[in-house]
Scaffold this active site. Sequence first.
Site, mmCIF file in Angstrom:
data_model
loop_
_atom_site.group_PDB
_atom_site.id
_atom_site.type_symbol
_atom_site.label_atom_id
_atom_site.label_comp_id
_atom_site.label_asym_id
_atom_site.label_seq_id
_atom_site.Cartn_x
_atom_site.Cartn_y
_atom_site.Cartn_z
ATOM 1 N N HIS B 208 0.864 -1.166 0.000
ATOM 2 C CA HIS B 208 0.000 0.000 0.000
ATOM 3 C C HIS B 208 0.912 1.230 0.000
ATOM 4 O O HIS B 208 1.609 1.480 0.972
ATOM 5 C CB HIS B 208 -0.880 -0.047 1.240
ATOM 6 C CG HIS B 208 -1.841 1.077 1.328
ATOM 7 N ND1 HIS B 208 -3.196 0.903 1.409
ATOM 8 C CD2 HIS B 208 -1.632 2.409 1.318
ATOM 9 C CE1 HIS B 208 -3.775 2.086 1.453
ATOM 10 N NE2 HIS B 208 -2.853 3.005 1.407
ATOM 11 N N ARG B 292 -8.711 14.471 2.458
ATOM 12 C CA ARG B 292 -8.578 15.092 3.778
ATOM 13 C C ARG B 292 -7.135 14.960 4.210
ATOM 14 O O ARG B 292 -6.334 14.316 3.539
ATOM 15 C CB ARG B 292 -9.451 14.343 4.775
ATOM 16 C CG ARG B 292 -9.109 12.839 4.758
ATOM 17 C CD ARG B 292 -9.777 12.062 5.834
ATOM 18 N NE ARG B 292 -9.889 10.652 5.497
ATOM 19 C CZ ARG B 292 -8.934 9.749 5.617
ATOM 20 N NH1 ARG B 292 -7.744 10.121 6.054
ATOM 21 N NH2 ARG B 292 -9.130 8.488 5.301
#
Lengths: 172, 502
Positions: B208, B292
């Site tokens: 990831h 965000r």
Amino acid sequence: MIFLATVGDRDIRLKMRRENGQPVVEIADHAPQLDLVQLSQSSYSLLVDGRSHHLSVRPSRDGYLVDLRRRTYHVRLRDELDLIIENLGLKDATSDHSGEVTAPIPGLITSVAVAVGAEVDAGEQLLILEAMKMENEIAAPKSGRVAVVHVSPGDAVEKGAPLVELEGCQGL
Amino acid sequence: MIKKLLIANRGEIAVRVIRSCRELDIPAVAVYSEADRSAPHVLMADEAICIGPPPSVESYLNVTNILEAARSTGADAIHPGYGFLSENAGFARSVLNTGLTWIGPGPETLEQMGDKVAARRLALEVGAPVVPGSIEPVTDLAAAEKTATEVGYPVLIKAAGGGGGKGMRVVTVADELPTAFERARSEAASAFADDRVYVEKVLGQPHHVEIQIFADSHGRVVSLGERECSIQRRYQKIIEETPSPFIAPEVREQLSALSVKIAAACHYLSAGTVEFLVDGDQNYYFLEMNTRLQVEHPITELVTGLDLVAEQLRVASGESLSFDQDDIQPRGYALECRIYAEDGFESFAPSTGNVLELSAPSGMGVRLDHGIRQGLEITPYYDPILGKLCAWGRTRPEAVRRMVRALEELRIIGVRTTVPFCMAVMNHPAFMEGNYCTSFISDYLPELVSWSEEETNHLGEAAVLGAALFAAARRPTTSDRTDSRSAKSDWVRLGRERQVSQ
């Protein structure tokens, strides 16, 4: 006085006495130089033959919880009389035979799938326990009839709190 | 510039935002639920307003009360932090409609990138490959089963409306799908007020890797480099680092370039993160965009020297980014360990209780962001993150050693945390070599949680001695046999009293 200390699956024999008001502990036939100083409510500095340990000690249900480095040690201290009583089997079988289902983790009850009187099969959902936004399904450990439901949706429960009691459980 | 900022969040991220407010001389308004009255973010803020009862739907997700708190305090801007309402386009729109400044990308961007289907479509348009899966959110079990069969098991069921591992379930065989589908939908509904989910193929041995981007309102988009976030449990990150020890330099450049394109294509504003999966052969796939500030933003701050929150506040006020792409020359290596109220040695079971002791690490190259204090009650109402410990080093081994040292210094007593588990990861040979992917924890779990010889023997004895001395200090000084039962019962009674008083 002789104690059996159990930590993990290891038993350690301790001999404890006082000399000039100071406790002396013999562990594995060696009496290390000990110095325990309290730092805060739960925190202590322990010197064992000069080796420095920063630990926390708190009483628990049946012993002490000791936090040291990466681990929390659950230490049980039992004296000779405790051991005799246990060996005679006088420890009553309080909770082991009941059909009590308890909370494996603290959390909030979001739904209850069963009512008193319901017959449930082993593995059937009893309720949902939400902890920190994860939903955990609490299932019946064995087949039986629901005798008591201790909780309702919205209740916050501690770890180990009774949730549901089953009766007529085979083998329970 | 912003005159007064309301932080619509709690815990460590609220504290983090308040810190930047302090440095920029912007008064900070905290909001809190009844469970958080004495939390550090309330203590640190200039003003604090109660927005409802403990459950987050009635407080931190309560748009009406948050907007009223802004109105009553005269705040002219709202920072949403991460989680809660941070990616909620409806909330952002309400904030803007009330005439306030929203710290983050506009509602249209939130809508587009929050809709994972639209996000994937946009990624494909700019040339980023995507993970095979459902094109549209699935609303019924039959549709989920159809997609799962098409792409092949194992599959992942993911909330269409949010991230953070909530509303997410992995399904290895078809039999598990119905239950997982229902749980994921129900969790997604409670966490994001949106029960749509979609189905995605699970890739083998993936990494990831995410790119931090930053955009201003003058059309400038900059990549601040990547973070490797492959140490995960239950699809939630626990340890991150930058730079990635895995990806090749050309992959790093390609991911950065694609992320900048994606951000430009969705007219991004403020800090954002583009997440990719990279397989063992360095093939990469766009996963999603987090619109965000990310939990793990501090490691990017450590290697770039930038304050991302301060930059967010500046670009929200219409200022240009204070840097351009050429200014971004990451220096050294940074790691983050997330401190969750979970017992890493017991399947990450949540832990609640009173923080009896908190002692923070310090010294060179160490940074701790947290939202707790001694005496604070950790409740089951919110995300279990207590804080984040970061370490910086000139080399990766130096950063890892420093992290181990800092983890040893960090003492949190009263609730179980992931500190010991993170220490085990840092000391694992595969982690030290930088050789790991997202299956690291499940691959190595037995050795990570196993007790070392020192822990069993030497430290076990020290623990026993500590307990014995603790007990001895609390019992009468006589030691003859006849007295020992009553003396012993004193210990027991003491234990009970202490429990009752806790």
